[in-house]
Design a protein around this motif. Sequence first.
Motif, PDB file in Angstrom:
ATOM      1  N   LEU A  21       1.800  16.362   0.073  1.00 28.50           N
ATOM      2  CA  LEU A  21       0.909  17.498  -0.163  1.00 28.50           C
ATOM      3  C   LEU A  21      -0.402  17.378   0.611  1.00 28.50           C
ATOM      4  CD1 LEU A  21       1.449  17.778  -4.032  1.00 28.50           C
ATOM      5  CD2 LEU A  21       2.428  19.252  -2.255  1.00 28.50           C
ATOM      6  N   ARG A  22      -0.497  16.345   1.482  1.00 31.89           N
ATOM      7  CA  ARG A  22      -1.668  16.111   2.335  1.00 31.89           C
ATOM      8  C   ARG A  22      -2.947  15.828   1.548  1.00 31.89           C
ATOM      9  NH1 ARG A  22      -0.716  17.054   7.693  1.00 31.89           N
ATOM     10  NH2 ARG A  22       1.189  18.187   8.211  1.00 31.89           N
ATOM     11  N   HIS A  23      -2.799  15.211   0.387  1.00 29.57           N
ATOM     12  CA  HIS A  23      -3.981  14.752  -0.330  1.00 29.57           C
ATOM     13  C   HIS A  23      -4.555  13.539   0.399  1.00 29.57           C
ATOM     14  CE1 HIS A  23      -2.351  16.595  -4.344  1.00 29.57           C
ATOM     15  NE2 HIS A  23      -2.671  17.497  -3.440  1.00 29.57           N
ATOM     16  N   ARG A  24      -5.845  13.383   0.353  1.00 30.02           N
ATOM     17  CA  ARG A  24      -6.483  12.317   1.128  1.00 30.02           C
ATOM     18  C   ARG A  24      -7.246  11.343   0.235  1.00 30.02           C
ATOM     19  NH1 ARG A  24      -6.777  12.762   6.642  1.00 30.02           N
ATOM     20  NH2 ARG A  24      -5.534  14.492   7.459  1.00 30.02           N
ATOM     21  N   SER A  25      -6.684  11.040  -0.886  1.00 34.50           N
ATOM     22  CA  SER A  25      -7.316  10.081  -1.783  1.00 34.50           C
ATOM     23  C   SER A  25      -6.994   8.656  -1.321  1.00 34.50           C
ATOM     24  CB  SER A  25      -6.804  10.284  -3.211  1.00 34.50           C
ATOM     25  OG  SER A  25      -7.046  11.606  -3.636  1.00 34.50           O
ATOM     26  N   ARG A  26      -7.663   7.686  -1.926  1.00 31.44           N
ATOM     27  CA  ARG A  26      -7.329   6.279  -1.721  1.00 31.44           C
ATOM     28  C   ARG A  26      -6.243   5.907  -2.717  1.00 31.44           C
ATOM     29  NH1 ARG A  26     -11.758   1.561  -1.322  1.00 31.44           N
ATOM     30  NH2 ARG A  26     -11.787   2.438   0.782  1.00 31.44           N
ATOM     31  N   TYR A  27      -5.212   5.204  -2.240  1.00 31.59           N
ATOM     32  CA  TYR A  27      -4.071   4.868  -3.094  1.00 31.59           C
ATOM     33  C   TYR A  27      -3.958   3.345  -3.217  1.00 31.59           C
ATOM     34  CZ  TYR A  27      -3.068   9.648  -1.702  1.00 31.59           C
ATOM     35  OH  TYR A  27      -3.174  10.991  -1.451  1.00 31.59           O
ATOM     36  N   GLN A  28      -3.629   2.892  -4.418  1.00 30.06           N
ATOM     37  CA  GLN A  28      -3.489   1.461  -4.667  1.00 30.06           C
ATOM     38  C   GLN A  28      -2.120   1.160  -5.260  1.00 30.06           C
ATOM     39  OE1 GLN A  28      -6.969   0.793  -7.142  1.00 30.06           O
ATOM     40  NE2 GLN A  28      -8.136   0.029  -5.399  1.00 30.06           N
ATOM     41  N   VAL A  29      -1.519   0.059  -4.783  1.00 30.05           N
ATOM     42  CA  VAL A  29      -0.205  -0.363  -5.260  1.00 30.05           C
ATOM     43  C   VAL A  29      -0.256  -1.851  -5.573  1.00 30.05           C
ATOM     44  CG1 VAL A  29       2.258  -0.501  -4.740  1.00 30.05           C
ATOM     45  CG2 VAL A  29       0.895   1.347  -3.762  1.00 30.05           C
ATOM     46  N   SER A  30       0.148  -2.221  -6.774  1.00 30.73           N
ATOM     47  CA  SER A  30       0.266  -3.643  -7.132  1.00 30.73           C
ATOM     48  C   SER A  30       1.541  -4.194  -6.501  1.00 30.73           C
ATOM     49  CB  SER A  30       0.314  -3.818  -8.648  1.00 30.73           C
ATOM     50  OG  SER A  30      -0.880  -3.360  -9.237  1.00 30.73           O
ATOM     51  N   VAL A  31       1.430  -5.335  -5.802  1.00 34.40           N
ATOM     52  CA  VAL A  31       2.570  -5.848  -5.035  1.00 34.40           C
ATOM     53  C   VAL A  31       2.761  -7.349  -5.249  1.00 34.40           C
ATOM     54  CG1 VAL A  31       2.498  -4.084  -3.221  1.00 34.40           C
ATOM     55  CG2 VAL A  31       1.055  -6.130  -3.019  1.00 34.40           C
ATOM     56  N   LEU A  32       3.988  -7.780  -4.917  1.00 38.77           N
ATOM     57  CA  LEU A  32       4.356  -9.192  -4.888  1.00 38.77           C
ATOM     58  C   LEU A  32       4.915  -9.494  -3.508  1.00 38.77           C
ATOM     59  CD1 LEU A  32       6.393  -9.284  -8.228  1.00 38.77           C
ATOM     60  CD2 LEU A  32       4.102 -10.233  -7.931  1.00 38.77           C
ATOM     61  N   TRP A  33       4.765 -10.744  -3.043  1.00 39.84           N
ATOM     62  CA  TRP A  33       5.390 -11.125  -1.782  1.00 39.84           C
ATOM     63  C   TRP A  33       5.503 -12.644  -1.727  1.00 39.84           C
ATOM     64  CZ3 TRP A  33       0.368  -9.822  -2.412  1.00 39.84           C
ATOM     65  CH2 TRP A  33      -0.619 -10.649  -1.873  1.00 39.84           C
ATOM     66  N   GLU A  34       6.381 -13.089  -0.832  1.00 43.85           N
ATOM     67  CA  GLU A  34       6.590 -14.524  -0.666  1.00 43.85           C
ATOM     68  C   GLU A  34       5.707 -15.024   0.459  1.00 43.85           C
ATOM     69  OE1 GLU A  34      10.117 -17.465   0.815  1.00 43.85           O
ATOM     70  OE2 GLU A  34      10.648 -16.030  -0.771  1.00 43.85           O
TER      71      GLU A  34
END
Length: 207
Positions: free
Chosen positions: A79-92
């Motif tokens: 929808l072309r929103h321009r907010s800041r997005y945060q994602v909780s992640v895991l990685w090796e």
Amino acid sequence: MEEGRSEAVVWRNRALTLFDRVSVPVAVCDVYGDVLLANPAMAAECGTTPGRLRGRAVLELFRPREATQVERIAEALRLRHRSRYQVSVLWEAPGGAERFGELTADPVSDTVEETPALLVMLRVLGTREPAAREPARVAPVEARILALLAGGATTARAAEETGLTTDGVTYHLRRLSARWGASNRTELVARAYALGVLTPGVWPPDA
């Protein structure tokens, strides 16, 4: 016009130099989340070089803890929103430890009409060391047979030392080979060391 282009090139080179030197893991991704550019700090978190990250999906490198977070971001970008997005992640991390943290994605473009790229920054929150693996469980007689074989004993010698018949020793070896997928006795002994049944650095071999 030429002067404006030269100035733009200078500022672009300065920005790329800063991008490479900043200690925060940063990447630029397309709207689908594929890496276009990554700095050395981001590549180090993946145990590779910046060039090898190009074209990789950032959410395959850093696994989201909640799929719903990603779905909401994808819909907002559509929808072309321009907010800041945060994602909780895991990685090796390099070395096998599991890390956890947060990816922050900011849509960026020269104009509002353009399809934005994503400026992605990684915040490392902590590390979980891999759990120590418990030694494989074997019967005491099986451990004794393995130790004898590791020391060079024949089937007959192993039978004599354990009070079994040669058929009895062979029976236990077949069971262990089937359990661990070993194709011969050399591989069986190697598996015993790898699984912690035999103690490395000890002679004569001991379970």
